[in-house]
Design a protein around this motif. Structure first.
Motif, PDB file in Angstrom:
ATOM      1  N   GLU B  21       0.749  -1.595  -0.036  1.00  0.00           N
ATOM      2  CA  GLU B  21      -0.001   0.612   0.005  1.00  0.00           C
ATOM      3  C   GLU B  21       0.795   0.967   0.484  1.00  0.00           C
ATOM      4  O   GLU B  21       2.131   1.162   0.665  1.00  0.00           O
ATOM      5  N   GLY B  22       0.462   2.346  -0.715  1.00  0.00           N
ATOM      6  CA  GLY B  22       1.564   3.144  -0.753  1.00  0.00           C
ATOM      7  C   GLY B  22       1.888   3.565  -1.811  1.00  0.00           C
ATOM      8  O   GLY B  22       2.525   4.588  -2.406  1.00  0.00           O
ATOM      9  N   ASP B  23       2.803   2.660  -2.194  1.00  0.00           N
ATOM     10  CA  ASP B  23       2.947   2.831  -3.547  1.00  0.00           C
ATOM     11  C   ASP B  23       2.312   2.754  -4.900  1.00  0.00           C
ATOM     12  O   ASP B  23       2.948   2.695  -6.392  1.00  0.00           O
ATOM     13  N   GLY B  24       1.178   2.394  -4.652  1.00  0.00           N
ATOM     14  CA  GLY B  24      -0.020   2.534  -6.049  1.00  0.00           C
ATOM     15  C   GLY B  24       0.128   2.037  -6.832  1.00  0.00           C
ATOM     16  O   GLY B  24      -0.772   1.577  -7.678  1.00  0.00           O
ATOM     17  N   SER B  25       0.118   0.915  -6.545  1.00  0.00           N
ATOM     18  CA  SER B  25       1.224  -0.721  -7.670  1.00  0.00           C
ATOM     19  C   SER B  25      -0.228  -1.848  -6.993  1.00  0.00           C
ATOM     20  O   SER B  25      -1.055  -1.856  -8.300  1.00  0.00           O
ATOM     21  N   THR B  26      -0.941  -1.844  -6.352  1.00  0.00           N
ATOM     22  CA  THR B  26      -1.660  -3.118  -5.710  1.00  0.00           C
ATOM     23  C   THR B  26      -3.384  -3.050  -4.842  1.00  0.00           C
ATOM     24  O   THR B  26      -4.407  -2.571  -4.942  1.00  0.00           O
ATOM     25  N   SER B  27      -2.948  -1.727  -4.322  1.00  0.00           N
ATOM     26  CA  SER B  27      -4.355  -1.318  -3.570  1.00  0.00           C
ATOM     27  C   SER B  27      -4.434  -0.280  -3.563  1.00  0.00           C
ATOM     28  O   SER B  27      -5.726  -0.432  -3.033  1.00  0.00           O
ATOM     29  N   ASP B  28      -3.592   0.292  -4.238  1.00  0.00           N
ATOM     30  CA  ASP B  28      -4.730   2.087  -4.895  1.00  0.00           C
ATOM     31  C   ASP B  28      -6.159   1.418  -5.861  1.00  0.00           C
ATOM     32  O   ASP B  28      -7.414   2.786  -5.109  1.00  0.00           O
ATOM     33  N   ASP B  29      -6.204   0.157  -6.091  1.00  0.00           N
ATOM     34  CA  ASP B  29      -7.525   0.334  -7.321  1.00  0.00           C
ATOM     35  C   ASP B  29      -8.457  -0.867  -6.376  1.00  0.00           C
ATOM     36  O   ASP B  29      -9.146  -0.755  -6.735  1.00  0.00           O
ATOM     37  N   LEU B  30      -7.913  -0.546  -4.875  1.00  0.00           N
ATOM     38  CA  LEU B  30      -8.889  -0.689  -3.833  1.00  0.00           C
ATOM     39  C   LEU B  30      -9.464   0.362  -2.857  1.00  0.00           C
ATOM     40  O   LEU B  30     -10.695   0.358  -2.767  1.00  0.00           O
ATOM     41  N   ALA B  31      -8.771   1.364  -3.111  1.00  0.00           N
ATOM     42  CA  ALA B  31      -9.167   2.297  -2.560  1.00  0.00           C
ATOM     43  C   ALA B  31     -10.710   3.168  -2.517  1.00  0.00           C
ATOM     44  O   ALA B  31     -11.722   3.373  -3.784  1.00  0.00           O
ATOM     45  N   TRP B  32     -11.656   3.465  -2.320  1.00  0.00           N
ATOM     46  CA  TRP B  32     -12.235   4.362  -2.147  1.00  0.00           C
ATOM     47  C   TRP B  32     -12.293   5.707  -1.918  1.00  0.00           C
ATOM     48  O   TRP B  32     -11.017   6.366  -1.186  1.00  0.00           O
ATOM     49  N   ARG B  33     -12.640   6.572  -2.983  1.00  0.00           N
ATOM     50  CA  ARG B  33     -12.446   8.330  -2.645  1.00  0.00           C
ATOM     51  C   ARG B  33     -13.611   9.043  -1.727  1.00  0.00           C
ATOM     52  O   ARG B  33     -14.638   8.636  -1.432  1.00  0.00           O
ATOM     53  N   THR B  34     -12.829   9.983  -0.456  1.00  0.00           N
ATOM     54  CA  THR B  34     -13.952  10.243  -0.076  1.00  0.00           C
ATOM     55  C   THR B  34     -14.285  11.967  -0.566  1.00  0.00           C
ATOM     56  O   THR B  34     -13.390  12.249  -0.483  1.00  0.00           O
ATOM     57  N   THR B  35     -15.307  11.989  -0.098  1.00  0.00           N
ATOM     58  CA  THR B  35     -15.900  13.521  -1.629  1.00  0.00           C
ATOM     59  C   THR B  35     -16.531  14.296  -0.387  1.00  0.00           C
ATOM     60  O   THR B  35     -16.715  15.613  -0.484  1.00  0.00           O
ATOM     61  N   GLY B  36     -17.460  13.448   0.923  1.00  0.00           N
ATOM     62  CA  GLY B  36     -18.124  14.707   2.020  1.00  0.00           C
ATOM     63  C   GLY B  36     -17.458  13.571   3.334  1.00  0.00           C
ATOM     64  O   GLY B  36     -17.670  12.532   2.792  1.00  0.00           O
ATOM     65  N   SER B  37     -17.601  14.733   4.187  1.00  0.00           N
ATOM     66  CA  SER B  37     -18.045  14.189   5.603  1.00  0.00           C
ATOM     67  C   SER B  37     -18.419  14.779   6.451  1.00  0.00           C
ATOM     68  O   SER B  37     -18.379  15.163   6.545  1.00  0.00           O
ATOM     69  N   GLU B  38     -19.378  13.760   7.156  1.00  0.00           N
ATOM     70  CA  GLU B  38     -19.894  15.163   7.909  1.00  0.00           C
ATOM     71  C   GLU B  38     -20.236  13.923   9.431  1.00  0.00           C
ATOM     72  O   GLU B  38     -20.956  12.495   9.391  1.00  0.00           O
ATOM     73  N   VAL B  39     -20.505  14.560  10.828  1.00  0.00           N
ATOM     74  CA  VAL B  39     -20.895  13.420  11.945  1.00  0.00           C
ATOM     75  C   VAL B  39     -22.189  14.264  11.810  1.00  0.00           C
ATOM     76  O   VAL B  39     -23.450  15.100  12.118  1.00  0.00           O
ATOM     77  N   GLU B  40     -23.154  13.255  11.684  1.00  0.00           N
ATOM     78  CA  GLU B  40     -25.010  12.997  11.502  1.00  0.00           C
ATOM     79  C   GLU B  40     -25.169  12.437  13.130  1.00  0.00           C
ATOM     80  O   GLU B  40     -26.098  13.177  12.811  1.00  0.00           O
ATOM     81  N   TYR B  41     -24.640  11.864  13.556  1.00  0.00           N
ATOM     82  CA  TYR B  41     -24.935  11.753  15.345  1.00  0.00           C
ATOM     83  C   TYR B  41     -23.412  11.868  16.836  1.00  0.00           C
ATOM     84  O   TYR B  41     -22.406  11.366  16.588  1.00  0.00           O
ATOM     85  N   THR B  42     -23.983  12.254  17.894  1.00  0.00           N
ATOM     86  CA  THR B  42     -23.138  12.560  18.501  1.00  0.00           C
ATOM     87  C   THR B  42     -23.556  12.108  20.314  1.00  0.00           C
ATOM     88  O   THR B  42     -24.669  12.178  20.137  1.00  0.00           O
ATOM     89  N   CYS B  43     -23.187  11.062  21.224  1.00  0.00           N
ATOM     90  CA  CYS B  43     -23.715  10.958  21.777  1.00  0.00           C
ATOM     91  C   CYS B  43     -22.179  10.844  23.143  1.00  0.00           C
ATOM     92  O   CYS B  43     -21.268  10.650  22.430  1.00  0.00           O
ATOM     93  N   PRO B  44     -22.632  10.800  24.607  1.00  0.00           N
ATOM     94  CA  PRO B  44     -21.261  10.765  25.087  1.00  0.00           C
ATOM     95  C   PRO B  44     -20.457   9.766  24.934  1.00  0.00           C
ATOM     96  O   PRO B  44     -20.959   7.854  24.379  1.00  0.00           O
ATOM     97  N   GLY B  45     -19.257   9.911  24.565  1.00  0.00           N
ATOM     98  CA  GLY B  45     -18.339   8.434  23.693  1.00  0.00           C
ATOM     99  C   GLY B  45     -18.255   8.055  22.622  1.00  0.00           C
ATOM    100  O   GLY B  45     -17.110   7.524  22.611  1.00  0.00           O
ATOM    101  N   PHE B  46     -18.633   8.314  22.341  1.00  0.00           N
ATOM    102  CA  PHE B  46     -18.925   8.415  20.298  1.00  0.00           C
ATOM    103  C   PHE B  46     -19.202   9.084  20.157  1.00  0.00           C
ATOM    104  O   PHE B  46     -20.095   9.753  20.184  1.00  0.00           O
ATOM    105  N   ALA B  47     -19.250   8.861  18.341  1.00  0.00           N
ATOM    106  CA  ALA B  47     -19.795   9.785  17.033  1.00  0.00           C
ATOM    107  C   ALA B  47     -19.540   8.777  16.250  1.00  0.00           C
ATOM    108  O   ALA B  47     -19.499   7.944  15.808  1.00  0.00           O
ATOM    109  N   VAL B  48     -21.162   9.343  15.518  1.00  0.00           N
ATOM    110  CA  VAL B  48     -21.272   8.626  13.730  1.00  0.00           C
ATOM    111  C   VAL B  48     -20.930   9.520  12.691  1.00  0.00           C
ATOM    112  O   VAL B  48     -21.519  10.642  12.885  1.00  0.00           O
ATOM    113  N   ARG B  49     -20.590   8.840  12.075  1.00  0.00           N
ATOM    114  CA  ARG B  49     -19.495   9.731  11.082  1.00  0.00           C
ATOM    115  C   ARG B  49     -20.069   9.409   9.670  1.00  0.00           C
ATOM    116  O   ARG B  49     -20.378   8.025   8.859  1.00  0.00           O
ATOM    117  N   ARG B  50     -20.967  10.485   8.902  1.00  0.00           N
ATOM    118  CA  ARG B  50     -21.647   9.244   7.257  1.00  0.00           C
ATOM    119  C   ARG B  50     -20.620  10.182   6.375  1.00  0.00           C
ATOM    120  O   ARG B  50     -20.093  11.922   6.317  1.00  0.00           O
TER     121      ARG B  50
END
Lengths: 208, 208
Positions: B21-50
């Motif tokens: 991974e990181g050399d672009g040879s084998t791992s990158d073609d499995l990677a997802w591209r993240t175009t946005g990120s948002e915390v949808e829910y929070t509570c004491p202890g943890f949060a949920v991210r979309r």
């Protein structure tokens, strides 16, 4: 077919950890009392539950946890004793993970052996000659209700192409078992399912 | 003081699993591209991210995961080689759990060694003579971003009463190491942190 019933593993469930829970002698005075429970949030894959609880000292508060279906993790050996592993994108940690195939049971999955065979086939295209139940594990019981059921699969051979869910990015590889164990022990593997499956197998199962 | 820096363990992080991974040879073609990120829910202890993501085949979809702070897990040995364990109510699974002390880092905790010492003291009232970093583990990276940092603590002795959070229900015990290992291997222990900590230590650390 499985030569050990998963219920044998699950049967060592709550209460067996300390040999005292359930008899009211030592564990009950640590127990919280749940007076209400509500799902506060849902999304594909999991839900968040809020419990209203009374602590042992009488304090009333609430506690949030994640509800996640049971899952299977498979340590699949080929007839030559190599291991079928997958490389898979893990969005939660933003990287490709190399490790054991695994998958989640559906609500109508009564038979975990069948789930293990299905996930092995879907993720790797392999079928096992035999399955054996290894152990039940709560990976993060401070936060999740998840239980991961570990299986050792023998005689795995490719019989079809993998049949992936639309959002699974997976590559199948076959690796030497001792190389995988070495990668676990030298810290190259961070994936908890793979570390636990391999170390647990190595200690309890390999030599019997 | 720690004789191994946690960063040594963390340094085998993303990319080291498959050596590619990181050399672009084998791992990158499995990677997802993240175009946005948002915390949808929070509570004491943890949060949920979309995350809004683009899969390798171009499909646009989203993925939900749980954001949980880093944690430490300690395998604490007394000068006699016994293990300090805790019995603790775990609301997520509705039972008393017997296992290794553990705790979560706060946002301003830069030093994981210090977190390990603090959690050992707060949960068990013990102080360690020495700490050694064992490994970094993602307990459920299909769902959580959590990383658990495992430590082996030597020469642990009681120096104070435990200093528990208001909602911690904990009892401290000292147990024979081989009994704990036996309970892990016979399936009596379901707690993933305890199974992983003990098996990983037994294979890689006990004999060196």
């Amino acid at each position: 077919m499985a030569d050990t019933d998963p219920s044998d593993g699950s049967g060592t469930d709550a209460g067996a950890d300390d040999g005292s829970e359930g008899d009211g002698s030592t564990s009950d005075d640590l127990a919280w009392r749940t007076t209400g429970s509500e799902v506060e949030y849902t999304c594909p894959g999991f839900a968040v539950r809020r419990d209203d609880v009374i602590l042992p000292d009488g304090t009333e508060t609430d506690f949030h946890s994640v509800e996640d279906p049971p899952a299977v993790v498979i340590l699949p050996f080929t007839p030559d004793g190599d291991v079928v592993v997958i490389e898979e994108w893990r969005q939660a940690v933003g990287r490709v993970n190399r490790g054991l195939p695994a998958g989640t049971a559906d609500a109508d999955d009564a038979d975990l052996d069948a789930v293990a065979r299905r996930e092995l086939a879907e993720e790797t295209g392999h079928e096992a000659d035999s399955l054996r139940y290894l152990c039940a594990v709560e990976p993060a019981n401070g936060l999740l209700d998840s239980v991961h059921h570990y299986y050792v699969a023998r005689g795995c051979e490719p019989t079809a192409e993998p049949d992936l869910d639309f959002n699974e990015s997976i590559r199948v590889e076959v690796t030497d078992y001792d190389d995988l164990l070495g990668a676990v022990l030298d810290g190259a593997v961070r994936d908890g399912r793979t570390i636990l499956g391999v170390t647990r197998y190595e200690l309890a199962d390999r030599w019997r």
